[in-house]
Every structure is written in C-alpha cells, then in structure tokens.
Design a protein around this motif. Structure first.
Motif, PDB file in Angstrom:
ATOM      1  N   LYS A  59       0.801  -1.239  -0.065  1.00  0.00           N
ATOM      2  CA  LYS A  59       0.147  -0.088   0.026  1.00  0.00           C
ATOM      3  C   LYS A  59       0.914   1.085  -0.059  1.00  0.00           C
ATOM      4  O   LYS A  59       0.573   2.060  -0.825  1.00  0.00           O
ATOM      5  CB  LYS A  59      -0.981  -0.095   1.110  1.00  0.00           C
ATOM      6  CG  LYS A  59      -1.666   1.116   1.582  1.00  0.00           C
ATOM      7  CD  LYS A  59      -2.525   1.127   2.706  1.00  0.00           C
ATOM      8  CE  LYS A  59      -1.808   1.204   3.884  1.00  0.00           C
ATOM      9  NZ  LYS A  59      -2.735   1.097   5.323  1.00  0.00           N
ATOM     10  N   ALA A  60       2.007   1.497   1.032  1.00  0.00           N
ATOM     11  CA  ALA A  60       2.619   2.428   0.958  1.00  0.00           C
ATOM     12  C   ALA A  60       3.305   3.011  -0.057  1.00  0.00           C
ATOM     13  O   ALA A  60       3.706   4.242  -0.221  1.00  0.00           O
ATOM     14  CB  ALA A  60       3.750   2.288   2.111  1.00  0.00           C
ATOM     15  N   PRO A  65       2.668   6.608   3.995  1.00  0.00           N
ATOM     16  CA  PRO A  65       2.270   7.249   5.555  1.00  0.00           C
ATOM     17  C   PRO A  65       2.037   8.873   5.588  1.00  0.00           C
ATOM     18  O   PRO A  65       1.054   9.350   6.307  1.00  0.00           O
ATOM     19  CB  PRO A  65       3.188   6.720   6.198  1.00  0.00           C
ATOM     20  CG  PRO A  65       3.865   5.667   5.497  1.00  0.00           C
ATOM     21  CD  PRO A  65       3.926   5.974   4.041  1.00  0.00           C
ATOM     22  N   TYR A 244      -2.418   0.549  10.246  1.00  0.00           N
ATOM     23  CA  TYR A 244      -1.274   1.104   9.496  1.00  0.00           C
ATOM     24  C   TYR A 244      -0.604  -0.274   8.939  1.00  0.00           C
ATOM     25  O   TYR A 244      -0.065   0.061   7.851  1.00  0.00           O
ATOM     26  CB  TYR A 244      -0.159   1.395  10.482  1.00  0.00           C
ATOM     27  CG  TYR A 244      -0.277   2.977  11.054  1.00  0.00           C
ATOM     28  CD1 TYR A 244      -1.502   3.482  10.499  1.00  0.00           C
ATOM     29  CD2 TYR A 244       0.546   3.504  11.660  1.00  0.00           C
ATOM     30  CE1 TYR A 244      -1.974   4.829  11.101  1.00  0.00           C
ATOM     31  CE2 TYR A 244       0.073   4.965  12.429  1.00  0.00           C
ATOM     32  CZ  TYR A 244      -0.920   5.421  11.961  1.00  0.00           C
ATOM     33  OH  TYR A 244      -1.311   6.875  12.407  1.00  0.00           O
ATOM     34  N   CYS A 249      -6.947  -0.352   4.704  1.00  0.00           N
ATOM     35  CA  CYS A 249      -7.106   0.710   5.279  1.00  0.00           C
ATOM     36  C   CYS A 249      -6.743   2.020   4.886  1.00  0.00           C
ATOM     37  O   CYS A 249      -5.423   2.066   4.215  1.00  0.00           O
ATOM     38  CB  CYS A 249      -6.630   1.005   6.911  1.00  0.00           C
ATOM     39  SG  CYS A 249      -7.760  -0.011   7.995  1.00  0.00           S
ATOM     40  N   HIS A 250      -7.280   2.969   4.649  1.00  0.00           N
ATOM     41  CA  HIS A 250      -7.080   4.383   3.942  1.00  0.00           C
ATOM     42  C   HIS A 250      -7.654   5.451   4.378  1.00  0.00           C
ATOM     43  O   HIS A 250      -7.417   6.631   3.707  1.00  0.00           O
ATOM     44  CB  HIS A 250      -7.904   4.171   2.550  1.00  0.00           C
ATOM     45  CG  HIS A 250      -9.230   3.940   2.485  1.00  0.00           C
ATOM     46  ND1 HIS A 250      -9.721   2.883   2.572  1.00  0.00           N
ATOM     47  CD2 HIS A 250     -10.200   4.771   2.333  1.00  0.00           C
ATOM     48  CE1 HIS A 250     -11.043   2.930   2.424  1.00  0.00           C
ATOM     49  NE2 HIS A 250     -11.272   4.353   2.603  1.00  0.00           N
ATOM     50  N   PHE A 252      -7.436   9.167   6.139  1.00  0.00           N
ATOM     51  CA  PHE A 252      -6.052   9.919   6.363  1.00  0.00           C
ATOM     52  C   PHE A 252      -6.682  11.286   6.956  1.00  0.00           C
ATOM     53  O   PHE A 252      -7.925  11.549   7.196  1.00  0.00           O
ATOM     54  CB  PHE A 252      -5.372  10.200   4.958  1.00  0.00           C
ATOM     55  CG  PHE A 252      -6.335  10.626   3.912  1.00  0.00           C
ATOM     56  CD1 PHE A 252      -6.539  12.015   3.611  1.00  0.00           C
ATOM     57  CD2 PHE A 252      -6.596   9.801   2.869  1.00  0.00           C
ATOM     58  CE1 PHE A 252      -7.220  12.705   2.485  1.00  0.00           C
ATOM     59  CE2 PHE A 252      -7.726  10.147   1.723  1.00  0.00           C
ATOM     60  CZ  PHE A 252      -7.894  11.689   1.607  1.00  0.00           C
ATOM     61  N   ASN A 268      -1.819  12.324   6.007  1.00  0.00           N
ATOM     62  CA  ASN A 268      -1.010  11.433   6.678  1.00  0.00           C
ATOM     63  C   ASN A 268      -2.219  10.386   7.026  1.00  0.00           C
ATOM     64  O   ASN A 268      -3.364  10.650   7.421  1.00  0.00           O
ATOM     65  CB  ASN A 268      -0.746  12.190   7.918  1.00  0.00           C
ATOM     66  CG  ASN A 268       0.281  13.181   8.121  1.00  0.00           C
ATOM     67  OD1 ASN A 268       0.945  13.216   6.990  1.00  0.00           O
ATOM     68  ND2 ASN A 268       0.140  14.286   8.669  1.00  0.00           N
ATOM     69  N   TRP A 269      -1.589   9.097   7.237  1.00  0.00           N
ATOM     70  CA  TRP A 269      -2.144   8.147   7.758  1.00  0.00           C
ATOM     71  C   TRP A 269      -3.170   8.465   9.069  1.00  0.00           C
ATOM     72  O   TRP A 269      -2.503   8.837   9.759  1.00  0.00           O
ATOM     73  CB  TRP A 269      -1.538   6.670   7.650  1.00  0.00           C
ATOM     74  CG  TRP A 269      -1.163   6.132   6.661  1.00  0.00           C
ATOM     75  CD1 TRP A 269      -1.264   6.427   5.232  1.00  0.00           C
ATOM     76  CD2 TRP A 269      -0.175   4.987   6.510  1.00  0.00           C
ATOM     77  NE1 TRP A 269      -0.837   5.664   4.393  1.00  0.00           N
ATOM     78  CE2 TRP A 269       0.003   4.772   4.955  1.00  0.00           C
ATOM     79  CE3 TRP A 269       0.358   4.076   7.279  1.00  0.00           C
ATOM     80  CZ2 TRP A 269       0.582   3.619   4.500  1.00  0.00           C
ATOM     81  CZ3 TRP A 269       0.914   2.941   6.940  1.00  0.00           C
ATOM     82  CH2 TRP A 269       1.335   2.830   5.446  1.00  0.00           C
ATOM     83  N   ASP A 270      -4.180   7.955   9.162  1.00  0.00           N
ATOM     84  CA  ASP A 270      -5.017   8.184  10.424  1.00  0.00           C
ATOM     85  C   ASP A 270      -5.836   6.863  10.603  1.00  0.00           C
ATOM     86  O   ASP A 270      -5.606   6.062   9.763  1.00  0.00           O
ATOM     87  CB  ASP A 270      -6.115   9.232  10.139  1.00  0.00           C
ATOM     88  CG  ASP A 270      -6.138   9.910  11.459  1.00  0.00           C
ATOM     89  OD1 ASP A 270      -6.120   9.436  12.509  1.00  0.00           O
ATOM     90  OD2 ASP A 270      -6.804  11.168  11.404  1.00  0.00           O
ATOM     91  N   SER A 271      -6.335   6.656  11.827  1.00  0.00           N
ATOM     92  CA  SER A 271      -7.040   5.477  12.030  1.00  0.00           C
ATOM     93  C   SER A 271      -8.368   5.890  12.822  1.00  0.00           C
ATOM     94  O   SER A 271      -8.458   6.607  13.963  1.00  0.00           O
ATOM     95  CB  SER A 271      -6.249   4.580  13.015  1.00  0.00           C
ATOM     96  OG  SER A 271      -6.885   3.514  13.586  1.00  0.00           O
TER      97      SER A 271
END
Lengths: 347, 296
Positions: A59-60, A65, A244, A249-250, A252, A268-271
């Motif tokens: 993914k990255a 990230p 992560y 998972c996408h 951000f 930025n990646w978020d969750s």
C-alpha cells in the motif's frame, strides 16, 4: 484478455536482472533483519522468494504514510500554490501476494473513482504489479474466508503461480501486464493455459482459518447496539497498528506544516481507532468509547464498504492479527458478530 | 503480444495523466469583508482571485466547503452566502480550534483557500410550493442562511416562511442585520429566542430553548416542511418536538456536521454507517437519519 505463458525457474532471475537494467524501477521483497520488506532492488541477489508475506503491505508505495498534496509560498498578503513534486517513474513491483494485490483493487475504488486522487492514481498507472501466488499460507492467514484465494488474481497485472519444476504459470490480467510481457516476451514460453487449481487447493489445504465471512455482516439496530462490541473491544488500546499494517485501510488526515516562507499541506495516515478521529471542535464525539471505534473498524470492512462498493474491505492477510499488541483478532471478531447476527435470524 | 498494446498503453497514460487535477488544491480567495456576528462568531466574505472561476462557481444551498488558512490547515463550514451572490462565498465560524483561531486573525486583503462545493445541498424541488419552518440554533444558522437567502430571492415559489432563531444569549444571536432584512420580506414571520438566563433587560423576543419555542409556535404540519440546524442536543429535541406536532419524518430536514477532512468521500472520517456525510449529506431528512445507526 486471459492469456497464459510459462516462466522457467532459471529464467526468472534473468528476467528480473534485465528489468533491473531497464528504465523501470524494480521493487521486490528483500530481507531486512527478521523481516522481508519491499525495497527498490540494487542487485538481483538481494531479492528473496523465501517469505510467506512481507512485513508491510504494498500500500505505502501508492499511498505513503505522509505525503504533501499541496505546496505554497507566501507572497506579501498573497499566496502562491505549487504542485508537490512526485517522483513519477515507471515501476515494477515484483512478488506481491494475492491478498495484498487484492488490497490495491480495493484502494482503486476509493482513490481512483468519483473524483480521482491523482497522487494515488498516477502511481498506480505507472506501476506494474507482478503478483506471486502463495503456496504456504501462515497460521494467521484467512484469505479464503473473505472470498479470495492464495492464487487470486485481483489487483495484479501479471500473476505468477509456482507450478513445481515446470516453473511459473504466468497469467496476464491487464493491459499493463500485457505490455510488460510484450517487452520481455523472450523470457516467457508460450503454452497452453495450465490449470493452477491443484496449487490453489494444496495451499488452501494448509490454511487452518476457513470460516465463511465473505457474505459480510448484515447490519441491524440490534447488532449495532449489541453488547458484543464492548466485549470484543475491551482489550483495545487504540494504538492504530491494525490500520497501519492493513492493505486496505485508507483513512487519512490533512494537516499543514509551514514556516515563515511557506509550507506544505500533507495527508497522513490516520485510524478510526484514535479517540480524536471523529471528535468535533465542539467536543461532541460520535464515537466516544473504544468499543464504538472498534465497531466502526469491523463494520466498515464487513458491512459499510460492501454496501458502497460491493466487496469486503478485508483481504485476510492477517497482519492486524499478528501485529496487535493485545492479541485482538478480526477473524474471530467477525465470526462472533456473525453468530450474534445469526441468533436474530433464528428468533 | 502486439505493438497495439504498447501504443494503447502509452497513449492512454500520456493523455490521461496531465488531464488529472489535484482535488486537494483550493481556490485562492481574497478576504473582502469581515463581520463580527457575536463575540465569538465571525463572518468572512471571500472573493475568488481567479475571476473566471468565480463567475462559473455555482452551488446549491446547504452545500459546504473546505476553508483554509495556509499554515494552519483546513476546516469545514457551510457556504453561508446566497447562491445568487456570484464570485463570492461567505462563511461564518465560531472560534474553537487551531484553524478558526487562524481565520480569526486574517485581515481584509489577505489570501485564504477554499475548495468546494461539496455535499448534496437542500432538496429545493421538494421545498417548492411549501410553507417553510426554519429553526436554527447558534452557529447552526450558518447552514440555513444560503437557503433562506435563496427562498427569499425566489419568494413567489414558496409559501409562508417562519424563521425561528435561537441562541444562548442575546449577544450570541447571529446575523442580526440579516434578520431585520429578512423579516421585512412579505409573509415572513421572525421569532427570536434565547436560552433562559440569556435575556437582557430590553429583550423583546422569546425566552426558552428552541424545541420549546417550536412547541409553542406549533406549526401546522400540512403543507409545511421543517428545516432545522443547530447543536446536536437541540436537533435531537427539535426532531422529537416536530414529530409530536405531527410532522412526518420525510418533511423534517436537518444537517449532520461530522468531522471531515477531504470532503470527497476518501478520508474515511465522516461516515455514519454506509453513508458518507460529505457525499450523501450533509442534508438529510429525519426519515433518512432514522434508518442510520446511532453513530453521529
């Protein structure tokens, strides 16, 4: 567009070596300490085929990230906008497992439709994915439970399936894949399409996790409010590692970072596991507790995404299971939730 | 494989890539006017720096935008100005966090960012020919302002209009000048209320929470659509009150104000069940909300 070739085992290294010399950047699995990770290849000897799966999904390489989506410079009271520099080089990513390639097909739906995200889409367009079927799944793997298989082709441009001494069965799945095959055709022996069924069955037979989760979770008010969420989320630390390491998972965040002369706007990646994720400026938080946040994670993957896009948002790679510091297990959770859902149907 | 594929492959990419547009790139806007609505609510009037963009910019009342201060970040607010006000957008914001503090510090002539319009907007077709009952609380009026302006500009297309505006105190009532102008329009009833304890000695409006005043005004459900926006607790009780008055849920409209980042259905932040507030909302009927999980 289905066409098949064979790649003899001894030709694989030669092909990779020529790819390495080509204008395309070659990215492939390499050993890094205990792990195997995708890295740009310096020498073909660094490439390893000895891995169940890589430490991180692919993914990255498409959705990093952190990346700037805008640059700006202050000019008096005005502002000058600049497009962020993107290193746009043609790439081949070799050795992507079918679960992770399927993750890309899922991300395509989010980023590549209904308002294209050019950062993701440009990288996708410039990259050819050479998938590598899985023959020895890990104990944490459950791709067949979510409707995939160790030799599934979704998301790959070319898919190589090891067929023993005969070498690799090469499936050409997209125009990008055909292009690569056309350029390097001399490495690939034309032949009849041999069935990979035996390889698939042998790999699936090695999988211990084979629940039926592919139909997803059917949401009801009762299920949404059910105490099971508090139960399954009790251990959750909200650390976000599951998001992560997830191939799909996408979520951000978008934030500015600046100095006196200008700055960048980054995503930025978020969750959804983080407590601030949905908190309003007023302090109101629609998901105030960890159980509501974990419920969102599970239902997004097994109910909301399927409703919107027609497929699960989980590929069964098992990374969230093996990386969770408190041993939470989405495979077990989905089963438990389906059981609760089933009880409703019986009454 | 044939050469055809190479040509197809290369031409597709070279044609497609430059045509792509950075969906996160905002329009540059000049701050043209600043109005203080209350001690902590401010309205900014923004002009498109690119005139061609400004002239072609159109939106439906109820749609929203991402407003940004370069260096501080982006924030979501409703587009609070009239759709007829070409070349401009206005936003009203309450001083809360990092971006609103930065917006508070901009001066006339400064440059800020705006991208949008996003979201669905109010269902204008289903409002035409109806009596409209607006109930806005606090900064929630900002989401109703564009629609009120639209309805008053097309006055003959709508029936009787009631504007109920509430706030914590007299000082917290927004759009005071607009209210005077709106109340002068034909067949418009303006009712203003403040929370108990928020009144001043010379206050001539109502005293009471918005849902209580809705109950008191008791609008007739037949031929009326109720449109309400405000803090979550006000919405909750306003919807209950309207239901008690006999409003069918299809004729009660509200907006959800979830936290958002992209506004484009990608960042995964604003969903309520399978619904993305930024794409499928922010405007929903009470019937639509009823069908969603309680996750807002």
């Amino acid at each position: 567009m289905m066409a098949c070739r064979m790649l003899r085992p001894e030709k694989l290294e030669e092909w990779l070596a020529e790819l390495l010399r080509s204008e395309r950047r070659l990215i492939a699995p390499q050993r890094q300490g205990e792990d195997v990770v995708f890295q740009p290849v310096q020498t073909v000897d660094d490439i390893t085929l000895d891995y169940i799966n890589t430490r991180w999904p692919v993914k990255a390489w498409f959705f990093p990230p952190s990346e700037p989506v805008l640059r700006y410079r202050y000019q008096g009271s005005g502002v000058e906008l600049e497009q962020p520099n993107m290193a746009l080089e043609p790439r081949v990513i070799f050795g992507v497992r079918p679960c992770d390639a399927a993750g890309l097909a899922i991300l395509d739906q989010v980023f590549n439709s209904d308002g294209e995200d050019e950062f993701y889409t440009r990288r996708r367009t410039m990259t050819t994915i050479v998938g590598l079927s899985c023959t020895h799944p890990a104990a944490s793997c459950f791709c067949t439970s979510v409707g995939l298989s160790p030799t599934a082709s979704a998301g790959s441009d070319l898919l190589l399936t090891p067929m023993g001494d005969a070498g690799y069965l090469v499936e050409t799945l997209t125009a990008r894949g055909e292009q690569l095959l056309w350029e390097y055709g001399h490495y690939f022996a034309a032949g009849e399409c041999r069935s990979k069924e035996a390889v698939t069955e042998a790999a699936e037979a090695r999988m211990s996790r084979q629940a039926a989760l592919a139909q997803g979770i059917e949401l009801s008010e009762r299920l949404f409010e059910h105490p099971i969420w508090a139960e399954v989320a009790r251990k959750c630390l909200g650390c976000g590692v599951c998001a992560y390491v997830c191939p799909t998972c996408h979520c951000f965040d978008i934030v500015d970072d600046s100095d006196a002369w200008g700055g960048v706007r980054c995503r930025n990646w978020d969750s959804c596991g983080f407590s601030l994720f949905t908190r309003h400026a007023s302090g109101h938080n629609p998901r105030p507790q960890q159980d509501s946040r974990y419920r969102q994670r599970v239902l997004h993957k097994f109910s909301y995404f399927p409703q919107r896009w027609g497929r699960l948002m989980c590929v069964g790679c098992g990374r969230c299971v093996t990386n969770c510091p408190v041993n939470m297990d989405i495979y077990a959770t989905a089963q438990a939730v389906l059981q609760v859902q089933g009880v409703k149907h019986e009454t | 494989m044939s050469e055809r594929y190479l040509i197809e492959y290369l031409s597709r990419d070279s044609e497609r890539l430059p045509a792509m547009r950075n969906i996160y790139r905002p329009h540059l806007m000049t701050v043209e006017d600043i109005r203080d609505e209350t001690p902590d609510v401010r309205t900014l009037r923004l002009a498109f720096q690119d005139q061609a963009v400004g002239e072609s910019f159109a939106f439906v009342p109820g749609q929203f935008g991402e407003y940004s201060v370069f260096g501080a970040g982006e924030c979501v607010f409703a587009i609070a100005s009239s759709p007829a006000d070409r070349g401009h957008v206005e936003c009203s914001f309450k001083l809360m966090g990092k971006v609103t503090h930065a917006l508070r510090d901009v001066e006339i002539g400064d440059t800020v960012g705006f991208r949008g319009p996003y979201g669905n907007g109010f269902p204008l077709e289903s409002l035409r020919g109806q009596n409209l009952f607006f109930a806005g609380g606090g900064i929630g009026m900002a989401a109703l302002r564009a629609l009120i302006e639209y309805c008053l500009a097309h006055r003959q297309e709508f029936g009787h209009i009631t504007l109920l505006n509430g706030a914590r105190s007299v000082a917290d009532l927004v759009y005071k000048e607009d209210m005077v102008r709106w109340a002068e329009q034909p067949d418009v009833q303006l009712v203003r209320t403040v929370d108990p304890g928020g009144e001043t000695a010379d206050w001539d409006g109502e005293v009471g929470f918005v849902p209580a005043i809705i109950e008191k005004l008791a609008p007739q459900p037949e031929g009326t659509v109720a449109i309400t926006c405000g803090p979550p607790v006000m919405i909750k009780f306003a919807l209950l009150t309207l239901e008690r008055l006999g409003f069918p849920q299809e004729r009660v409209i509200t907006t959800l104000e979830n936290k958002m980042k992209c506004g484009l259905g990608k960042c995964g932040r604003c969903n309520v069940g399978p619904v993305y507030v930024c794409k499928d909302g922010p405007v929903f009927t009470a019937a639509q909300l009823q069908a969603l999980p309680r996750d807002f």
